[in-house]
Write an enzyme that holds these catalytic residues in place. Structure first.
Site, PDB file in Angstrom:
ATOM      1  N   ASP A  94      -6.384   2.186  -3.530  1.00  0.00           N
ATOM      2  CA  ASP A  94      -7.643   1.435  -3.611  1.00  0.00           C
ATOM      3  C   ASP A  94      -7.789   0.615  -2.320  1.00  0.00           C
ATOM      4  OD1 ASP A  94      -9.912   0.363  -4.804  1.00  0.00           O
ATOM      5  OD2 ASP A  94      -8.816  -1.194  -5.894  1.00  0.00           O
ATOM      6  N   GLY A 191     -13.840  -9.233  -8.473  1.00  0.00           N
ATOM      7  CA  GLY A 191     -13.361 -10.478  -9.063  1.00  0.00           C
ATOM      8  C   GLY A 191     -13.969 -10.784 -10.420  1.00  0.00           C
ATOM      9  N   GLY A 233     -15.747  -2.977  -8.438  1.00  0.00           N
ATOM     10  CA  GLY A 233     -16.100  -4.286  -8.991  1.00  0.00           C
ATOM     11  C   GLY A 233     -16.871  -4.206 -10.290  1.00  0.00           C
ATOM     12  N   SER A 235     -15.815  -4.732 -13.607  1.00  0.00           N
ATOM     13  CA  SER A 235     -15.319  -5.369 -14.820  1.00  0.00           C
ATOM     14  C   SER A 235     -16.481  -6.072 -15.501  1.00  0.00           C
ATOM     15  CB  SER A 235     -14.214  -6.381 -14.483  1.00  0.00           C
ATOM     16  OG  SER A 235     -12.988  -5.699 -14.292  1.00  0.00           O
ATOM     17  N   ILE A 276     -12.115  -0.735 -12.690  1.00  0.00           N
ATOM     18  CA  ILE A 276     -11.963  -1.890 -13.571  1.00  0.00           C
ATOM     19  C   ILE A 276     -10.588  -2.504 -13.347  1.00  0.00           C
ATOM     20  CG2 ILE A 276     -11.810  -2.621 -15.982  1.00  0.00           C
ATOM     21  CD1 ILE A 276     -13.834  -0.246 -16.534  1.00  0.00           C
TER      22      ILE A 276
HETATM   23 ZN    ZN Z   1     -13.024  -2.411  -4.845  1.00  0.00          ZN
END
Ligand code: ZN
Length: 333
Positions: A94, A191, A233, A235, A276
């Site tokens: 990643d 985040g 990103g 989540s 996630i």
């Molecule tokens: Zn990322």
């Protein structure tokens, strides 16, 4: 030099082709610990889902690169032991930030890598991505590249503000780099604090963030029909986990994620990989805080890591079945 095929891993090519055609997305879960790895494999086996286990540069620094690689090899063996004869597990880097890091991962058995040159000027992003693709394809390793910048902080990746992907650039970028999938920026971010409360609308006491830019996604799909698109990103930052953390001594203010209905909608498009990470961190932390608060005498890590693992597994299964729709999608059941 180890090839991922000898470790029982697969690259993303076939699973993405099926996911785009079938209108679902493959989960890409980050992992740093054994408990996360076990929960990911258990969830994937129980739901008969292909899965991408991804490792960030920060995870390599935390856990050690060799250990993570052997854990991925262990994940394949573990899936088989749990009764899945033909697991489809990808070991993915990643946010690779250099050719050297990508090469290192490919040489040690990764089946897929991301080269993130999204912060570079356009031509430099292309040159770097092409260099990684040229190396990776010799070993049938698939490559994800990124166009557009996501806001937020994820391990060592951070940007103050996002820049949406420009649809007019995607054909040129995909053609000249030869990348296998493309991460785009349409309003997701890294985040657990993806939006400020000021950016959200209050609906029935809940802060609802601005919707993803589905118009940009549609334009990209029109330019690159059937091309695998990736969302980082993503989540959802479930409020019950945040509340549990805060109830048992934590302090997470205004944590806001991407609503799951937005991700469900994206999964039905050419978006075929959804990343996630924060939700797993929240599920783990919530369970550990609750357990230790209710059992102050416990000091054996197994006592609190077991409920943490259970809680992560529950979350992974929920994402696979109710959000991404990748359950029952193994090529060979
Ligand atoms: Zn990322």
């Amino acid at each position: 030099m180890v090839n991922y095929k000898d470790l029982g891993l697969v690259n993303t090519r076939e699973m993405f082709k099926r996911a785009v055609a079938g209108g679902y997305a493959i989960p890409a879960f980050n992992f740093n610990t054994m408990e996360q790895m076990q929960a990911i494999v258990q969830a994937a086996v129980e739901t008969k889902s292909p899965v991408i286990m991804q490792v960030s540069k920060g995870a390599r620094n935390y856990a050690n690169a060799s250990i993570l690689r052997y854990m991925a090899e262990g994940a394949v063996a573990y899936a088989k032991e749990l009764g899945c004869e033909h697991p489809e597990i990808v070991l993915h880097l990643d946010h690779g930030d250099s050719f050297e890091l990508c090469k290192d991962c490919i040489d040690m058995g990764f089946s897929s890598v991301m080269i993130d040159g999204s912060h570079l000027p356009y031509e430099e992003n292309i040159a770097l991505a092409k260099k990684v693709v040229d190396y990776a394809h010799q070993f049938d390793v698939t490559v994800e590249a990124e166009l557009g910048v996501l806001a937020g902080v994820e391990d060592e990746v951070s940007a103050a503000e996002s820049h949406y992907t420009k649809p007019e650039e995607v054909i040129d970028f995909a053609t000249r780099t030869g990348c296998d999938s493309l991460a785009i920026s349409i309003g997701t971010s890294h985040g657990a604090h993806k939006f400020t409360p000021e950016q959200c609308t209050l609906v029935n006491g809940v802060l609802v963030p601005p919707p993803l830019a589905f118009d940009i996604l549609a334009e990209i799909e029109k330019k690159l029909p059937g091309f695998p698109i990736v969302l980082h990103g993503s989540s959802s930052v479930p409020m019950d986990e945040v509340n549990t953390i805060n109830q048992y001594g934590g302090k997470l203010d205004a944590a806001i994620g991407i609503p799951e209905d937005q991700l469900r909608k994206a999964s039905k498009s050419a978006v075929c990989k959804i990343n996630i990470d924060s939700d797993s961190r929240l599920a783990m932390t919530a369970a550990i805080r609750k357990h230790l608060a209710e059992h102050p005498g416990d000091f054996d890590p197994r006592q609190y890591l077991k409920p943490a693992r259970e809680n992560m597994k529950k979350m992974y299964i929920h994402k696979i079945v109710n959000v991404l729709g990748s359950d029952g999608k193994l090529a060979i059941q």
